[in-house]
Design an enzyme around this catalytic site. Structure first.
Site, PDB file in Angstrom:
ATOM      1  N   ARG A 160       0.930  -1.065   0.154  1.00  0.00           N
ATOM      2  CA  ARG A 160       0.198   0.174   0.028  1.00  0.00           C
ATOM      3  C   ARG A 160       1.036   0.883   0.088  1.00  0.00           C
ATOM      4  NH1 ARG A 160       0.686   2.656   4.772  1.00  0.00           N
ATOM      5  NH2 ARG A 160       1.630   0.704   6.492  1.00  0.00           N
TER       6      ARG A 160
ATOM      7  N   ARG B   9      -7.415 -21.567  28.633  1.00  0.00           N
ATOM      8  CA  ARG B   9      -6.931 -20.963  27.502  1.00  0.00           C
ATOM      9  C   ARG B   9      -7.499 -19.794  26.792  1.00  0.00           C
ATOM     10  NH1 ARG B   9      -7.333 -26.924  28.022  1.00  0.00           N
ATOM     11  NH2 ARG B   9      -9.723 -26.447  27.111  1.00  0.00           N
ATOM     12  N   ARG B  10      -8.031 -19.116  27.466  1.00  0.00           N
ATOM     13  CA  ARG B  10      -8.606 -17.671  27.291  1.00  0.00           C
ATOM     14  C   ARG B  10      -8.470 -16.731  27.083  1.00  0.00           C
ATOM     15  NH1 ARG B  10     -15.045 -20.248  27.636  1.00  0.00           N
ATOM     16  NH2 ARG B  10     -14.666 -22.013  27.193  1.00  0.00           N
TER      17      ARG B  10
ATOM     18  N   CYS C 277      -0.685  -3.826  13.312  1.00  0.00           N
ATOM     19  CA  CYS C 277       0.413  -4.958  13.129  1.00  0.00           C
ATOM     20  C   CYS C 277       0.446  -5.637  14.379  1.00  0.00           C
ATOM     21  CB  CYS C 277       1.688  -4.016  12.350  1.00  0.00           C
ATOM     22  SG  CYS C 277       0.998  -3.098  11.668  1.00  0.00           S
TER      23      CYS C 277
END
Length: 361
Positions: free
Chosen positions: A26, A180-181, A200
């Site tokens: 871009r 696991r969250r 990013c």
């Protein structure tokens, strides 16, 4: 960072240039890019991975992380510390200039990193019969709908809540450490147009586990140097656990895994390695865990075409300097919102001269 860690970092730069696909982007500059890679960094004993083959200002990425943690989107905080990395992405209509016409403030977008970490907006339309269920989970009633506004609108209403992802992650580390969250994400598809640059470094996840016996000994020796000789010579699990209990030291390791959708490898990655490792140490301090590892995973990893010659003629010509960089943090800070730049000290950082790379905007 360790010699082998930095060598891995530099070897991958060589590989991007040698094997990467030539791509348009871009910015119009063009890149060499590879897709999907991972590197791991040892954080034990307050280690922090900073490249030595070219100088970076080690506190700058940490200050930027403090800005993210605060939910910041206005660069005025960064400008106080002479950090200019976000200047090019300040939205024109928000720019604040001083008497000399110099940029001193302005927003990078209401949907940027810090805002999503600390103030993720969740607004929905629900059936009125479900209102009690949602308010029990922290939603607030906004307005009732009318039939002409929504199909069968009189049966529905609008509710909303703000989600503090970072606070929730810290809570889970403390109370449900095997979850696991334990995830914080900046990638909100509904708010991408509200940020100058979509995130990013998009998502990070925490993982905790019981410290190994050897890591317990290493941690005690690091935090309590007066006991180093004692703990290094013992094989007694009971003795080590007794010292930990008596001094209220951590019993669990903390690991942080970053996923980045896009990485300007020679500029952005160096920053991200430092600031997310620092974040791991900060979160470890406020949850009484011990940061042991940072894992960096990235998808589109690229070097811009106008950076390649600089890397090959300047950066690559500068050898790695063996060092042991340490990040010390004021131990009195007990909550994530209370960290300030003056609470951090980087020591042991030896480096080659600075190599300036152009940044594509």
């Amino acid at each position: 960072m360790k010699i082998e860690e930095e060598q891995t970092y530099l070897d991958f730069a060589d590989r991007i240039i040698r094997d990467g696909s030539v791509k348009r982007d871009r910015t119009g500059v063009g890149t060499n890019a590879l897709f999907a890679t991972q590197q791991r960094f040892d954080l034990r004993c307050n280690a922090i991975p900073i490249v030595s083959s070219r100088k970076i200002k080690p506190l700058d990425p940490i200050i930027e992380m403090i800005w993210f943690i605060a939910g910041g989107t206005d660069i005025s905080f960064l400008k106080k510390y002479k950090i200019n990395i976000w200047d090019s992405w300040v939205q024109e209509e928000t720019k604040v200039l001083d008497e000399e016409g110099q940029l001193v403030g302005g927003s990078i977008g209401s949907g940027a990193y810090g805002a999503q970490w600390r103030r993720w907006e969740d607004t929905r339309i629900i059936h009125k019969n479900d209102l009690a269920k949602y308010t029990a989970h922290g939603y607030k009633f906004v307005t009732a709908l009318l039939d002409h506004e929504y199909p069968n609108g009189s049966q529905f209403c609008v509710i909303t809540r703000m989600i503090d992802q970072l606070a929730e992650a810290i809570k889970m580390i403390s109370y449900t450490p095997d979850s696991r969250r334990i995830i914080v994400t900046g990638w909100n598809p509904g708010r991408l147009e509200d940020q100058s640059l979509p995130p990013c470094h998009s998502l990070h996840q925490y993982f905790t586990e019981e410290l190994s016996f050897e890591d317990k000994k290493l941690m005690i020796a690091d935090k309590m140097p007066e006991l180093k000789t004692l703990v290094e010579g013992t094989t007694s699990v009971e003795s080590i656990d007794s010292i930990i209990k008596e001094n209220k030291l951590p019993t669990r390791a903390l690991k942080l895994h970053l996923y980045a959708r896009s990485q300007d490898y020679l500029v952005g990655t160096c920053y991200n390695l430092v600031q997310y490792s620092a974040l791991a140490h900060m979160v470890a301090q406020v949850t009484n865990t011990w940061a042991t590892e940072f894992i960096w995973t990235a998808s589109d990893v690229h070097i811009y075409s106008n950076q390649i010659e600089i890397y090959e003629t300047k950066h690559k010509a500068q050898s790695i300097i063996p060092n042991k960089v340490r990040l010390d943090i004021n131990r009195d800070v007990a909550t994530i919102d209370d960290f300030k730049p003056e609470h951090f000290m980087v020591s042991g950082y030896e480096h080659q001269p600075h190599v300036k790379y152009p940044i594509a905007v």
